[in-house]
Motif scaffolding. Sequence first.
Motif, mmCIF file in Angstrom:
data_model
loop_
_atom_site.group_PDB
_atom_site.id
_atom_site.type_symbol
_atom_site.label_atom_id
_atom_site.label_comp_id
_atom_site.label_asym_id
_atom_site.label_seq_id
_atom_site.Cartn_x
_atom_site.Cartn_y
_atom_site.Cartn_z
ATOM 1 N N GLN A 15 37.951 39.834 37.539
ATOM 2 C CA GLN A 15 38.848 40.167 38.652
ATOM 3 C C GLN A 15 38.285 39.713 39.994
ATOM 4 O OE1 GLN A 15 41.789 41.533 38.127
ATOM 5 N NE2 GLN A 15 42.476 42.100 40.164
ATOM 6 N N ARG A 16 36.986 39.888 40.195
ATOM 7 C CA ARG A 16 36.400 39.561 41.498
ATOM 8 C C ARG A 16 36.509 38.065 41.805
ATOM 9 N NH1 ARG A 16 33.162 42.168 44.977
ATOM 10 N NH2 ARG A 16 33.070 43.939 43.551
ATOM 11 N N LEU A 17 36.154 37.230 40.829
ATOM 12 C CA LEU A 17 36.234 35.786 41.032
ATOM 13 C C LEU A 17 37.669 35.355 41.240
ATOM 14 C CD1 LEU A 17 35.109 32.921 41.048
ATOM 15 C CD2 LEU A 17 35.243 32.929 38.537
ATOM 16 N N PHE A 18 38.589 35.888 40.430
ATOM 17 C CA PHE A 18 39.984 35.475 40.560
ATOM 18 C C PHE A 18 40.550 35.854 41.916
ATOM 19 C CE2 PHE A 18 44.548 35.720 39.977
ATOM 20 C CZ PHE A 18 44.808 34.518 39.347
ATOM 21 N N GLU A 19 40.227 37.059 42.404
ATOM 22 C CA GLU A 19 40.750 37.476 43.702
ATOM 23 C C GLU A 19 40.195 36.601 44.815
ATOM 24 O OE1 GLU A 19 40.628 41.549 44.724
ATOM 25 O OE2 GLU A 19 41.973 42.160 43.096
ATOM 26 N N ARG A 20 38.941 36.149 44.674
ATOM 27 C CA ARG A 20 38.387 35.233 45.669
ATOM 28 C C ARG A 20 39.162 33.929 45.700
ATOM 29 N NH1 ARG A 20 31.941 36.187 44.369
ATOM 30 N NH2 ARG A 20 31.720 38.146 45.548
ATOM 31 N N LEU A 21 39.495 33.413 44.514
ATOM 32 C CA LEU A 21 40.283 32.183 44.441
ATOM 33 C C LEU A 21 41.673 32.376 45.036
ATOM 34 C CD1 LEU A 21 39.306 31.002 40.840
ATOM 35 C CD2 LEU A 21 38.503 30.075 43.024
ATOM 36 N N VAL A 22 42.294 33.528 44.725
ATOM 37 C CA VAL A 22 43.621 33.822 45.259
ATOM 38 C C VAL A 22 43.585 33.922 46.784
ATOM 39 C CG1 VAL A 22 45.442 35.574 45.374
ATOM 40 C CG2 VAL A 22 44.479 34.911 43.175
#
Length: 252
Positions: free
Chosen positions: A231-238
């Motif tokens: 979740q953390r990596l994906f939210e950074r990308l988003v």
Amino acid sequence: MYAITPLEFAALAAAAAVVGFSKTAVSGANTVSLAVFAAVLPARESTGVLLPVLLFGDVLAVLTYRRHAHWPTLWRLFPAVGVGVLVGTVFLVWADDAQVRTSIGAILLLMAGVTVWRRRAADADQDPDPVGSRAGRVKARSYGVLGGFTTMVANAGGPVMSMYLLSAGFRKLGFLGTSAWFFLIVNTSKVPFSVGLGLIDARSLLLDAALVLFVLPGALVGKLCVNRINQRLFERLVIGATVLGGVQLLVR
């Protein structure tokens, strides 16, 4: 049909797949799709094209998580959301394409800031306000009006509602189920307003008929990944993609 190139259609198709993924895995990730639609199509009309795509994703999300919704929270939100939708409709009556484009860009940047704030609050382990408390009711009204306005003007209510549901202490399945029903009902209620404003017509629906085909695979990938996703990596990308999309719309 809109005068779009094959490359632009591919971008819209990828954005439609992201809609499906966001509906079954990471609510709010479709701000990326919003930026793509507004960049490829006229900003004002892009909201009408995107709405049926979102609705199809909402149906898939409800079919997946329908048993996990918390209805008292939904009933508490809907009146305030209705006020926000009406305010957003009034704005769209007089706003031209440039104003809508600027507004969408600003909303995207706002939503990126909201997401960062949400993450920091979660990291700080802040105690959520119970949804039935006085503070919880005030929070529901505030987020409801903002969510209604942003979803009507730019289909960008996902991050607002994500922050509200997380701050209220919802766990993953309750979060996804409540969010799924919320957006299915709210987005359905927006259809008459969008038709009345001329944002949804035969031309937009023809493009939608092609784009919804790409929502299903995105939703299936989201369902498979929801328990495995970082979740953390994906939210950074988003957040990064959302900021880039917002800046692009503001400077274009």
